[in-house]
Scaffold this active site. Structure first.
Site, PDB file in Angstrom:
ATOM      1  N   GLU A  91      13.670  31.900  43.138  1.00  0.00           N
ATOM      2  CA  GLU A  91      14.766  31.478  42.275  1.00  0.00           C
ATOM      3  C   GLU A  91      15.360  30.140  42.722  1.00  0.00           C
ATOM      4  OE1 GLU A  91      16.528  34.572  45.169  1.00  0.00           O
ATOM      5  OE2 GLU A  91      14.661  34.156  44.170  1.00  0.00           O
ATOM      6  N   ASN A 105      18.033  41.018  39.346  1.00  0.00           N
ATOM      7  CA  ASN A 105      16.794  41.738  39.049  1.00  0.00           C
ATOM      8  C   ASN A 105      17.000  43.246  39.142  1.00  0.00           C
ATOM      9  OD1 ASN A 105      14.802  39.979  38.229  1.00  0.00           O
ATOM     10  ND2 ASN A 105      14.060  39.546  40.272  1.00  0.00           N
ATOM     11  N   ASP A 137      19.849  27.126  44.169  1.00  0.00           N
ATOM     12  CA  ASP A 137      19.403  28.516  44.272  1.00  0.00           C
ATOM     13  C   ASP A 137      20.281  29.380  43.381  1.00  0.00           C
ATOM     14  OD1 ASP A 137      19.538  31.328  45.735  1.00  0.00           O
ATOM     15  OD2 ASP A 137      17.660  30.380  46.287  1.00  0.00           O
ATOM     16  N   ASP A 156      12.829  37.196  34.742  1.00  0.00           N
ATOM     17  CA  ASP A 156      11.948  36.082  34.376  1.00  0.00           C
ATOM     18  C   ASP A 156      12.572  35.235  33.270  1.00  0.00           C
ATOM     19  OD1 ASP A 156      10.154  36.916  36.214  1.00  0.00           O
ATOM     20  OD2 ASP A 156       8.733  37.786  34.806  1.00  0.00           O
TER      21      ASP A 156
END
Length: 750
Positions: free
Chosen positions: A658, A622, A614, A631
């Site tokens: 993620e 973000n 992860d 992205d």
């Protein structure tokens, strides 16, 4: 107001604060608008696009602004525009051109004056002058740094002008290299301050053009080992809610933000020809500039509780037999604060202020006993903070895990009916007050002229018939639209519009208000791509049938058509098994491959390993860098994991959000650890910056490694469960590490 009319409100961003109508500059103003409209019984629709850019400027959010073209002035009684946010990049002439389609609708602006537009403004000058006089005359500061806002922003310009004038008036040096730019953004101010600190530290105070930048500056100073305010003072502007609970609390200029919203409504509905309404700003002195308040400013607790706590402290220090009095009162206050859900940080400052106040009333001989008593108070506060943080972290983690699963579910659908069912579960989980999902009849670079309701939380039936898009909803729902309060958000990806999401507020904590719009847009985009591929395949099949019927004797043509069909089917199969963003295998492919490997290893009795990883603090990534950069980060991490696959049997896959997975057949625990170490080396080589990470300056991952020899009567879920537990342990132990589990052992590798 006419029936079926409401007030239109234009915002450029829907942050987490909009879910509960609190916090932040826009959120505080919006709260005032909302309360005054609610008091008057006036409904409103908030259009959430983005800052309007010059037509020659490239922007990933340009398509969000197409929403503003859907506003039908005949369906609204007036419009309120947050002019600084919407028109940051526009000249006055360009801004007036933008507003022209809405005339003759009455329009009121907030925060930036436009010719001919009634506006509610804040007088920045007096508050800024008071701040500078306090810093120069009262606090005797002489060496300043100024963190400026957006260059074209009127308020930013006024605040800098007052700052320069004050330095000049007091004959202080104006050093251009001491003027930094943070663009009213905390992260950018943090970066600018860190770069400045690498060059020089010859300053005493940093004056920031808003509070958000002040928070970034305080963090940068702390990261460089400088204490606020004992070594450097920091001040801001706006007095948003967070300024009061920062440690130390922030000296700032209070803008009457909620009053701005209230006055905008009054000016719109009762303006009577007024062009401008000015509200004053006020200096609020707190500890960040070195000023310590008296006891009366210590907290917002009732005076009786404050006096009792202070008196019990004096009694405890003066009378040894009262040793537990202060501790008991303090512990009671801590528990009450936690149970109410209030922040504990201000109580740290309260202990410091209690000490300063008590020293004025106690002889120096009793100061050691005072220190010992307050140390016990600090210890209790620390223990309570640990419990509160653990509880908060667990609740937040469970919420995020559930959200990631819902996110992954949304992006896995391949047809619209299934997606709509998933969207209903997602919006219900967000506890959205009400919602209407409107889809355009045709998807493309411009909003379609007609649309239809695809999903609705209310009792209204979903109508298959179309309606004009500028109505937002069909005729049967107009009463609901103009009797309640709504947010209207565009659904789009890149240059393709899909529709609108109309919602009431959501109540899930700590969720970015823009995230549902983004996820729903991506899910629709995924379905559109799959359907387009399916239609393409069906078209090819039809062509094959026609050509076969017409040209049965021409074997060459038939062979060519059949080959084209096989290629199309292969492409379809590949698109079903690959993740649309990263290009590696998706969850469906992962499940199929793991089942095959599990069956194979049942027969061979060979060990099977699985790594779940992860990306650490990816939500913060973000928030700091934006979804487009997020992205890009996921793509690079995915390719790094794919490079760690050793052969065709190894599989790298995107597990969801993620989270990624790596299946390692015929691999024991040592072999799995070698692959995990290689992945860490690959990420170190990428060196993707992550300024918001709490464990590293670059992108890192937490990994859970599980190793089993499959046995009859078990399923692959056992291996996934072990890897998931190991991953959870890796996160719990601080992230950026590997935890591995087998049937006999569990170890950790940093």
């Amino acid at each position: 107001m006419e029936p079926h009319q409401s007030i239109a409100i234009l915002l450029d961003y829907l942050g987490a604060e909009m879910g509960t109508y609190i916090g932040g500059y826009q959120g505080s103003i919006f709260s005032g608008i909302r309360k005054e409209l609610a008091r008057r019984g006036v409904p409103w629709v908030t259009y959430v696009g983005h800052a309007v850019h010059d037509v020659n400027q490239n922007s990933a959010y340009r398509k969000a602004n197409d929403l503003y073209r859907l506003i039908d002035p005949s369906r609204h009684a007036g419009m309120i525009v947050l002019t600084p946010a919407i028109g940051t990049h526009l000249s006055d002439a360009e801004f007036l051109d933008f507003l022209e389609p809405y005339h003759p609708l009455p329009i009121v602006g907030i925060g930036r004056k436009l010719p001919g537009i009634p506006t509610v403004l804040v007088d920045n000058t007096l508050g800024m002058q008071d701040l500078m006089e306090h810093l120069i005359v009262t606090r005797h500061f002489r060496r300043f740094v100024f963190m400026r806002g957006i260059a074209q922003h009127h308020d930013a310009q006024v605040r800098e002008q007052v700052f320069r004038a004050a330095l000049k008036r007091h004959s202080l040096d104006i050093l251009e290299e001491h003027f930094l730019t943070g663009d009213f953004h905390s992260a950018r101010a943090y970066t600018a301050m860190r770069e400045f600190l690498l060059q020089r530290r010859d300053f005493e105070v940093v004056v920031c053009a808003n509070d958000e930048m002040a928070f970034g500056v305080m963090q940068a100073l702390q990261d460089h080992g400088l204490r606020v305010p004992t070594q450097v003072a920091v001040v801001g502007f706006d007095d948003i809610a967070e300024a009061q609970v920062r440690i130390p609390p922030l000296t700032t200029i209070r803008q009457p933000l909620q009053e701005l919203g209230v006055e905008a409504v009054n000016l719109l509905l009762e303006g009577q020809g007024r062009e401008e309404v000015f509200l004053g700003s006020q200096l609020v002195v707190r500890q960040s500039c070195g000023t310590l308040p008296g006891l009366e400013d210590m907290s917002t607790l009732p005076l009786t509780r404050e006096n009792r706590l202070y008196q019990s402290l004096l009694d405890t220090v003066r009378q040894p037999e009262c040793k537990g009095g202060f501790t008991a009162h303090w512990y009671e206050l801590l528990l009450e604060t936690v149970n109410l859900g209030d922040p504990l940080d201000p109580l740290q400052q309260q202990l410091m202020e209690l000490q300063l106040q008590a020293q004025q009333n106690l002889s120096p001989a009793l100061w050691p006993e005072l220190t010992r008593t307050l140390l016990e108070g600090h210890r209790l506060l620390y223990e309570i903070q640990k419990v509160a943080q653990s509880r908060s972290y667990f609740s937040y983690t469970m919420t995020m895990i559930h959200q990631m699963r819902l996110d992954a579910e949304l992006l896995s659908y391949q047809d619209l009916p299934s997606l709509l069912g998933g969207l209903k579960r997602y919006l219900d989980w967000l506890e959205v007050e009400r919602y209407v999902l409107v889809l355009y009849d045709t998807f493309g670079p411009e909003p379609s002229a007609t649309a239809h309701v695809a999903l609705c939380s209310e009792a209204h039936p979903t109508e298959p018939s179309s309606f004009p898009t500028r109505q937002l909803v069909p005729d049967s729902m107009q009463d609901t639209l103009h009797q309640d309060t709504w947010f209207a958000m565009p659904l789009f990806i890149n240059d393709e519009h899909y529709g609108l999401l109309l919602t009431g507020k959501h109540t899930k904590f700590n969720l970015d208000g823009d995230m549902p719009r983004y996820l729903i847009s991506r899910a629709l985009s995924q379905v559109v791509k799959v359907q387009a591929q399916s239609r393409y395949t069906e078209s090819l099949e039809q062509q094959v049938k026609e050509r076969t019927h017409e040209l049965q004797q021409e074997v060459k043509e038939r062979t060519r058509a059949e080959k084209a069909l096989r290629v199309a089917n292969q492409e379809l199969q590949r698109s079903v098994l690959l993740d649309g963003l990263t290009g590696i295998f998706n969850r469906t492919a992962f499940n199929d491959h793991l089942k095959r490997m599990w069956k194979s290893h049942l027969d061979s009795s060979q060990p099977l390993s699985l790594i779940l990883c992860d990306v650490d603090f990816f939500k913060k990534y973000n928030d700091l860098y934006g979804h487009l950069q997020g992205d890009s980060c996921l793509k690079q991490v995915a390719k790094a994991i794919e490079r760690c696959a050793r052969n065709r049997e190894d599989m790298a896959a995107r597990y969801g959000g993620e989270e990624f997975a790596l299946i390692l057949p015929e691999t024991d625990l040592a072999g799995g650890m070698r692959v995990a170490e290689r992945l860490q080396q690959e990420l170190n080589a990428l060196a993707l910056p992550h300024a918001a990470s709490e464990v590293s300056s670059q992108i890192t991952v937490s990994m859970g490694l599980a190793n089993l020899i499959p046995e009859h009567g078990t399923s692959p879920n056992l291996l996934i469960q072990q890897a998931d537990l190991a991953l959870y342990e890796a996160k719990h132990l601080g992230r950026n590490r590997v935890v591995h589990r087998s049937s006999e052992t569990q170890e950790i590798m940093n």
